[in-house]
Design a protein around this motif. Structure first.
Motif, short mmCIF file in Angstrom:
data_model
loop_
_atom_site.label_atom_id
_atom_site.label_comp_id
_atom_site.label_asym_id
_atom_site.label_seq_id
_atom_site.Cartn_x
_atom_site.Cartn_y
_atom_site.Cartn_z
N UNK A 78 -42.73 75.18 -16.72
CA UNK A 78 -43.27 74.70 -15.44
C UNK A 78 -43.82 73.29 -15.59
N UNK A 79 -44.46 73.01 -16.72
CA UNK A 79 -44.99 71.65 -16.94
C UNK A 79 -43.85 70.64 -17.00
N UNK A 80 -42.79 70.99 -17.72
CA UNK A 80 -41.67 70.06 -17.86
C UNK A 80 -40.99 69.80 -16.52
N UNK A 81 -40.83 70.85 -15.70
CA UNK A 81 -40.16 70.69 -14.42
C UNK A 81 -41.06 70.03 -13.39
N UNK A 82 -42.20 70.67 -13.10
CA UNK A 82 -43.03 70.20 -12.00
C UNK A 82 -43.88 68.99 -12.38
N UNK A 84 -43.57 66.88 -15.25
CA UNK A 84 -42.89 65.73 -15.83
C UNK A 84 -41.70 65.27 -14.98
N UNK A 85 -40.77 66.16 -14.67
CA UNK A 85 -39.57 65.75 -13.93
C UNK A 85 -39.86 65.45 -12.47
N UNK A 86 -40.68 66.27 -11.83
CA UNK A 86 -40.93 66.11 -10.40
C UNK A 86 -42.19 65.31 -10.09
N UNK A 106 -48.40 68.54 0.25
CA UNK A 106 -48.41 68.49 -1.21
C UNK A 106 -46.98 68.51 -1.75
N UNK A 107 -46.12 69.30 -1.12
CA UNK A 107 -44.71 69.32 -1.54
C UNK A 107 -44.04 67.97 -1.26
N UNK A 160 -49.83 70.00 -15.31
CA UNK A 160 -49.44 71.25 -15.94
C UNK A 160 -49.80 71.34 -17.41
N UNK A 161 -50.73 70.50 -17.84
CA UNK A 161 -51.14 70.53 -19.24
C UNK A 161 -51.61 71.92 -19.64
#
Length: 283
Positions: A78-82, A84-86, A106-107, A160-161
């Motif tokens: 979730x951290x990598x997707x939301x 970092x990537x998003x 927020x979205x 998301x840390x």
């Protein structure tokens, strides 16, 4: 950007009916309730916009790897997707914006308060099958993954840390001055999450007396939840007086005084005096 303005009365009544109905379901849907809050705040959010927000949550969930495995693996995914990537995260300036408490905004902005970013994390993770839930730490909402003995916490506000035990302890001590207690790590009930979101909206409005309209709808939605603080009725009565609706405000103050009288007659007497003062404002 100007703060969003509520919808017309007919639309508002329909939104409140749906909100009350959803809140009383056996398993209330968190994203639906948050979007109904958003529609009550923002008259431009129509049915198509609410559907688009749900579709975006579905889309994000589809970008996650298939069942990463352990609670830690889920948190990292979730951290990598939301995060970092998003680019979802929060900043101090987000506390000054009403939009930071509205899921559809927020979205769109990928910014928000900790609790709304946590809703994004939870709703995306839930759709993907993760063992996820909210954790209402005092002063700072985070998300949890897994059972208590394997619990992993992540902070969406910080991208998301993944939090260590010491990190969580520091968050609690910083907010309360007291140490972290195990009871603080329990999964938050969805309706408690919604009430906390509405509390944030009320706090935003309280700092802006000219936006008593926002405070009013936030109180009204809170009162539609099956469980809510009784004092909200007192706050509503005060808002009515503040908005110049003296007779209705006085009547609600008197009704609240009757409830309080069985517990504290002195407080009830003071509230009756406030009702009398409200009626006098008509002269």
């Amino acid at each position: 950007m100007r703060s969003p303005c509520p919808p017309p009365p007919g639309r508002s009544a329909e939104l409140r009916r749906r909100f009350a109905e959803e809140a009383r379901c056996e398993r209330p849907d968190l994203s639906t309730l948050c979007l109904l809050v958003g529609a009550e705040a923002d008259g431009t959010l129509d049915e198509a916009g609410m559907d688009a927000a749900e579709i975006e949550l579905d889309r994000l969930a589809g970008l996650l790897p298939y069942r990463p495995g352990t609670p830690l693996a889920w948190a990292q995914a979730l951290r990598e997707l939301l995060g970092e990537r998003c680019g979802f995260h929060g900043t101090p300036g987000d506390y000054r914006r009403l939009e930071s408490s509205l899921l559809h905004e927020v979205l769109r902005r990928r910014r928000g308060l900790p609790i709304l970013l946590s809703v994004v994390w939870m709703e995306v993770a839930r759709r993907a099958g993760a063992p996820v839930y909210g954790v209402a730490l005092p002063g700072h909402f985070v998300v949890g993954f897994g059972e208590a003995e394997q619990q992993v916490l992540a902070d969406p506000f910080d991208g998301g840390r993944v939090l260590t035990g010491a990190d969580a302890e520091l968050l609690v001590v910083g907010a309360t001055g007291a140490p972290l207690d195990a009871s603080m790590l329990r999964p938050a009930d969805p309706l408690d999450v919604v009430l906390r979101i509405l509390n944030n909206v009320r706090a935003w409005a309280a700092a802006r007396p000219e936006r008593s309209d926002v405070a009013m709808w936030a109180v009204d939605l809170s009162l539609l939840l099956p469980s809510h603080p009784a004092r909200l009725r007192y706050e509503r009565a005060q808002l009515l007086v503040q908005r110049g609706e003296f007779l209705q405000g006085a009547a609600e103050l008197e009704a609240y005084a009757e409830v309080v009288a069985g517990v504290d007659e002195a407080v009830a007497s003071r509230i009756r005096g406030q009702a009398q003062a409200a009626r006098a404002m008509l002269n």
